[in-house]
Design a protein around this motif. Structure first.
Motif: not given
Length: 319
Positions: A111-130
């Motif tokens: 479990i990795y704490p992160v700092e970001t202002k991205l909306a959940w739908k945009d952040l959900a697109a990030v982890p594995e692919t980006f």
């Protein structure tokens, strides 16, 4: 909390085996914490697992190899309730239940704490692919004057890599390969400078490139080396070709003189690298919006859409 909504696979099969149902909410135990899931991406590896192509996975199982969310209940002093977090890979959705649920129980070290202002739908697109694209591009050591080929340019990781590249180097030339040239116009719309056909594992072009991001994997790796310039690099990251190993690979014969082979595994994750990626996304204003958004009750439809071959980019579920 006694029950939660989840999508359960009880036996291998097509999208119809994805059952949206009530299950018991997992309880925390030493070394594990409960994350409230806010969103997750749909990945080809989860389709392979659903089909029974992951022999180590035992059904019934809640799939899902990534998620974004908040800490709901924790056994770690380093994880605070309400903290925004990302989790990727490990044995999530494989050896233990994954993110296709309202809550997921995860090992604290995953479990990795992160700092970001991205909306959940945009952040959900990030982890594995980006994250996979970001790590691969670092190993490719891309310079602004390089010519780049992304093999499987329409894939989620392919489009993510394109967006990361174009955001930092707007003039860089990026070519995407596709098996169906009917997707060419869509690739151009997404920012590719050129499109080449990938026909039965062979690129229908004589052009060579400085750097190649190989997302099809062992099935096409030898052919990719026929299209890399002297001094160039091929990064083998994906396995979208459905082949995990290479038979008859001869490094001296199959890797041209003066060229290089590297790889990237998205299993190598830590909070520092994730936050480095998120900082890059913010600094260069990388567009990360998913191509399609579904609800948890629509996971079956999300699988069907991803399998249809019509998608470009990332498909996500938001709770």
């Amino acid at each position: 909390m006694k029950n939660m909504k989840a999508v359960v696979v009880r036996h291998a099969g097509g999208p119809e085996v994805l059952e949206y149902t009530d299950v018991k909410t997992p309880k925390v135990r030493p070394g594990w914490s409960l994350v409230q899931v806010k969103g997750f991406g749909i990945n080809h590896s989860e389709i392979f697992t659903r089909e029974g192509q992951s022999p180590s996975v035992k059904f019934p199982r809640i799939l899902g190899i990534e998620c974004v969310g908040v800490v709901f209940e924790s056994t770690s002093d380093d994880l605070k309730v309400g903290q925004k977090v990302i989790s990727i890979m490990g044995e999530m959705g494989r050896a233990f239940n994954g993110s296709y649920a309202e809550y997921v129980l995860l090992p604290n070290e995953q479990i990795y704490p992160v700092e970001t202002k991205l909306a959940w739908k945009d952040l959900a697109a990030v982890p594995e692919t980006f994250y996979t694209a970001f790590g691969s591009l670092k190993y490719l050591n891309v310079a602004k004057d390089d010519s780049i080929l992304i093999r499987s340019g329409a894939s989620g990781v392919g489009v993510s890599a394109l967006r990361l590249l174009k955001a930092k180097y707007p003039e860089i030339k990026v070519t995407g390969s596709v098996r169906k040239m009917s997707k060419a116009e869509t690739l151009f719309d997404n920012g590719y400078d050129a499109v080449v056909e990938d026909q039965k594992g062979k690129l229908i072009t004589s052009k060579k490139f400085d750097k190649i991001l190989e997302l099809v994997g062992p099935a096409t790796l030898k052919d990719s080396f026929k299209h890399v310039l002297n001094g160039g690099i091929v990064c083998s990251t994906g396995e979208l070709g459905g082949q995990w190993n290479m038979d008859g690979f001869e490094p001296i014969g199959d890797i041209p003189n003066g060229t290089y082979l590297t790889s990237f595994s998205s299993g190598e994750v830590d909070a520092q690298k994730l936050n480095e990626m998120l900082t890059y996304i913010e600094k260069y204003h990388v567009p990360v919006a998913p191509t399609k958004v579904y609800s948890l009750s629509q996971v079956k439809e999300a699988h069907e859409y991803l399998e249809s071959g019509h998608n470009i980019g990332k498909v996500v579920v938001v709770l």
